[in-house]
Design an enzyme around this catalytic site. Structure first.
Site, PDB file in Angstrom:
ATOM      1  N   LYS A   2      38.538  40.132  44.297  1.00 25.94           N
ATOM      2  CA  LYS A   2      39.840  40.087  45.015  1.00 25.94           C
ATOM      3  C   LYS A   2      40.955  40.399  43.997  1.00 25.94           C
ATOM      4  CE  LYS A   2      41.511  35.517  45.445  1.00 25.94           C
ATOM      5  NZ  LYS A   2      42.713  35.568  44.516  1.00 25.94           N
ATOM      6  N   THR A   3      41.065  39.633  43.020  1.00 24.45           N
ATOM      7  CA  THR A   3      42.249  39.924  41.758  1.00 24.45           C
ATOM      8  C   THR A   3      41.951  41.361  41.372  1.00 24.45           C
ATOM      9  OG1 THR A   3      42.031  37.358  41.254  1.00 24.45           O
ATOM     10  CG2 THR A   3      42.932  38.864  39.513  1.00 24.45           C
ATOM     11  N   ASP A  31      48.289  37.196  48.255  1.00 18.38           N
ATOM     12  CA  ASP A  31      47.040  36.761  47.742  1.00 18.38           C
ATOM     13  C   ASP A  31      46.941  35.434  48.462  1.00 18.38           C
ATOM     14  OD1 ASP A  31      44.875  36.523  46.243  1.00 18.38           O
ATOM     15  OD2 ASP A  31      45.677  35.644  44.403  1.00 18.38           O
ATOM     16  N   GLU A  32      45.615  35.112  48.598  1.00 21.23           N
ATOM     17  CA  GLU A  32      45.247  33.904  49.080  1.00 21.23           C
ATOM     18  C   GLU A  32      45.830  33.583  50.434  1.00 21.23           C
ATOM     19  OE1 GLU A  32      42.714  32.368  47.983  1.00 21.23           O
ATOM     20  OE2 GLU A  32      42.924  32.277  45.836  1.00 21.23           O
ATOM     21  N   GLN A  74      37.289  30.241  53.257  1.00 22.08           N
ATOM     22  CA  GLN A  74      37.753  29.466  52.270  1.00 22.08           C
ATOM     23  C   GLN A  74      39.061  28.853  52.718  1.00 22.08           C
ATOM     24  OE1 GLN A  74      36.902  30.503  47.912  1.00 22.08           O
ATOM     25  NE2 GLN A  74      36.551  32.568  48.811  1.00 22.08           N
ATOM     26  N   ARG A 107      30.736  27.762  43.897  1.00 14.87           N
ATOM     27  CA  ARG A 107      31.457  27.532  42.657  1.00 14.87           C
ATOM     28  C   ARG A 107      30.367  27.885  41.574  1.00 14.87           C
ATOM     29  NH1 ARG A 107      35.427  29.328  43.785  1.00 14.87           N
ATOM     30  NH2 ARG A 107      34.727  29.422  45.885  1.00 14.87           N
TER      31      ARG A 107
END
Length: 644
Positions: free
Chosen positions: A33-34, A222-223, A253, A599
């Protein structure tokens, strides 16, 4: 022009080069996504959009800086003019221009958590409340913050806490009302006020709203799944004119509801923006397919979500290991054994992390790691800028910067021997409710007011302020800190703390950091924002240390490791019985387990103890977590006891 297709997969490319209009980018874990946001910024700039008309909202200032640095590598210097940062940072920037419209001066003070708590304490005393059952200032501050971030009256927040708070709820409301009055009287905004007042500014003042609606032609968030109601409203209002919102997030998430994040913001985005396009990023670049299979199977049990399936880009690896162990002690021993095995296989300690639902789950493991001599870091605790000794030095700097900062004045003067809150309040009033340390007459007046027993202690502090403003060290805040330490604070640390040397090193490092900032004012604003925002998200301050990481799942979000252990995957522990409550709605707990699993890059180990010791010394049987029990057998390597 950049060939974006050379750097992005088809889904990322579609999002980064989309035309005008609302866009929801559902970016599953590890799907880049970044990278997508970076190239979106670069694409808009290369398309000829003025950089200042782009607003990039993130949840840490570090994330914004890193994105813009990467975008700079693609599109050049122009991206430096992009408006970017956290919601609070951007609101602070707007409020600095327009605060008088809300009755504040441009140079309003940002009260950090300690300042806010002290002011709340003052309000409790002023109202003659308190007593053994009255909530402490930390609890009150938390209640007020919850109310602010949920846009609810304090009374509504209290409804769910009445059994715990054995006081008249209206007394708490009175404290809250007085706290709000005192902040306004002092020209102070606490951290939540930045968001509350930033939204007020946009909603209540049409000229300001229209200015920023015209300026921000594209808004990137973002997020997005972590936004609260106020943040989503701010984005919606700013986007009303152009309608160009790119919301990037992952409903899988959304795990911060306890902090105010509202799951409905991302789920309702298509309803609020009927013309929205939806792009799903599902190609995972992080984990081996066997780990992704477990994550997909677990999260599929949530009914209310945008269905996505993580697709691996890496070759196959090991199946996740489910370890059915006798109890917490055997669990700790098993983790230590596998850490040692990892070292033998060439892993570094920093490559391994242990995740858990709550801090107390890790106590036995911490003891076992210590006995085994295995270095470990707990990625939690108080950030350096929120520790008392650093706060003391920041108070000195704030006094030097702003003559109307009453809270910093209080903290600094309270360090003197025999000087309590009443004395400080008297000094402030006699000085005309201000202390301009630039003014020699005011410095001399304060020195005369201080009682003889403390005056000698104050002299080196007053001298340091004088040299900072008038002497050969004018404009050098690092020198101000050095003189403060040499003349007073080093001795104070020795008298006050056992670990005085470590605290002194922190202060000395602080002086170094100040030198790297453009100005003292800029540094103080950055610290005020950092202590409230980035500490909540950037939870790995020891990235370079070679040590095993121990972390709650909440604090691990956004991080990754080659090897991950999940502790206490049992009913009541993970999922947490306290979080499930009476409804048995396990949606957020399931998302937490998904976050924990994703993770891991190479190896995932899930620990399932069969017995747990109670506080009275007894034991009771544990049922495997539903998140493990529901998984198809073929997805796991099940081992029993320490036979792995």
């Amino acid at each position: 022009m950049t060939d974006f297709s050379a750097f992005l997969n088809p889904e990322q490319l579609a999002a980064a080069t989309a035309g005008d209009g609302p866009l929801l980018v559902l970016a599953a874990a590890g799907t880049g996504k970044t990278q997508t946001l970076v190239y979106r910024v670069a694409y808009l700039v290369e398309r000829g959009l003025p950089p200042e008309s782009i607003l990039l909202l993130t949840f840490t200032n570090r994330a914004a800086r890193e994105m813009l640095e990467r975008a700079h590598g693609v599109a050049g210097d122009a991206v430096g003019a992009v408006w970017s940062g956290t919601f609070h940072h951007v609101c602070n920037r707007m409020l600095r221009r327009h605060a008088p419209k809300l009755g504040y001066r441009h140079e309003f003070v940002i009260a950090d958590r300690d300042d806010a708590r002290k002011l709340i304490d003052d309000c409790v005393k002023e109202l003659k409340l308190g007593g053994k059952d009255f909530p402490r200032r930390e609890v009150l501050n938390s209640l007020f913050s919850h109310a602010a971030n949920r846009a609810l009256p304090v009374e509504d927040i209290l409804e769910s806490r009445l059994d715990q708070l054995k006081v008249d709820p209206m007394d708490i409301v009175r404290v809250h009302d007085r706290y709000e009055q005192r902040k306004h009287e002092l020209g102070i905004m606490d951290f939540d006020d930045l968001l509350v007042n930033g939204l007020r500014l946009i909603e209540e003042h049409a000229d300001v709203r229209e200015r920023y609606q015209a300026q921000f032609r594209h808004i990137l968030v973002d997020e997005y799944q972590d936004t609260n109601l106020l943040q989503a409203r701010l984005v919606d209002r700013l986007a009303e004119r152009e309608g160009n919102v790119m919301a990037v997030g992952d409903d899988f998430q959304c795990i911060y509801s306890w902090r105010g994040a509202d799951f409905r913001n991302i789920m309702d985005f298509p309803r609020r923006y009927p013309a929205a396009s939806i792009v799903k990023l599902e190609r995972n670049y992080r984990s081996v397919p066997e780990i992704l299979a477990v994550a997909n199977a677990c999260i599929a049990g949530n009914p209310e979500q945008f269905q996505k399936t993580l697709r691996a880009t890496r070759p196959g690896g090991r199946k996740p290991r489910a370890m059915f162990l006798r109890d917490g002690r055997e669990q700790a021993g098993a983790v230590v054994d596998l850490i040692r095995r990892g070292l033998q296989e060439g892993r570094a300690l920093r490559d391994m992390a242990v995740l858990y639902r709550a801090h107390f789950h890790s106590i036995e493991l911490q003891l076992e790691l210590t006995r085994a001599g295995i270095a470990h870091v707990i990625t939690s605790g108080v950030g350096v800028f929120e520790q008392a000794h650093v706060k003391d030095v920041l108070a000195l700097l704030r006094v030097a910067q702003d003559g109307q900062d009453r809270l910093a004045f209080d903290r600094l003067l309270s360090l003197l021997p025999g000087v309590g809150p009443r004395s400080v309040a008297t000094y402030w009033l006699k000085l005309g409710s201000r202390f301009d340390s630039r003014d020699k007459a005011q410095r001399e007046a304060l020195a005369a007011l201080i009682k003889p027993g403390a005056r000698e202690t104050w002299e080196p502090i007053g001298e340091a302020l004088a040299r900072f403003h008038d002497g050969d060290e004018a404009g050098h805040p690092d020198k101000l800190v050095e003189r403060f330490v040499a003349g007073f604070y080093a001795a104070y640390l020795e008298k006050t703390y056992e670990n005085a040397k470590e605290r002194l090193e922190d202060v000395q490092e602080l002086a170094v950091q100040i030198m790297r900032s453009t100005s003292l004012g800029a540094f103080l604003q950055e610290v005020a924002l950092l202590t409230n925002t980035d500490q909540a998200y950037d939870k790995d301050p020891h990235k370079r240390a070679d040590a095993v990481r121990l972390s709650t799942v909440h604090q691990a979000k956004g991080l990754e490791w080659p090897v991950v252990f999940i502790l206490w995957a049992t009913e009541g522990m993970f999922p947490s019985s306290r979080s499930l409550g009476e409804t048995e709605d396990d949606a957020e707990e399931r998302r937490l387990f998904y976050v924990a699993a994703t993770r891991a890059r190479d190896e995932l180990n899930i620990c399932v103890p069969e017995w747990r010791q109670t506080r009275d010394g007894g034991i009771f049987a544990c049922k495997p977590s539903r998140f493990v029990a529901e998984l198809p057998n073929e997805l796991l390597r099940s081992v029993y006891g320490r036979r792995y």
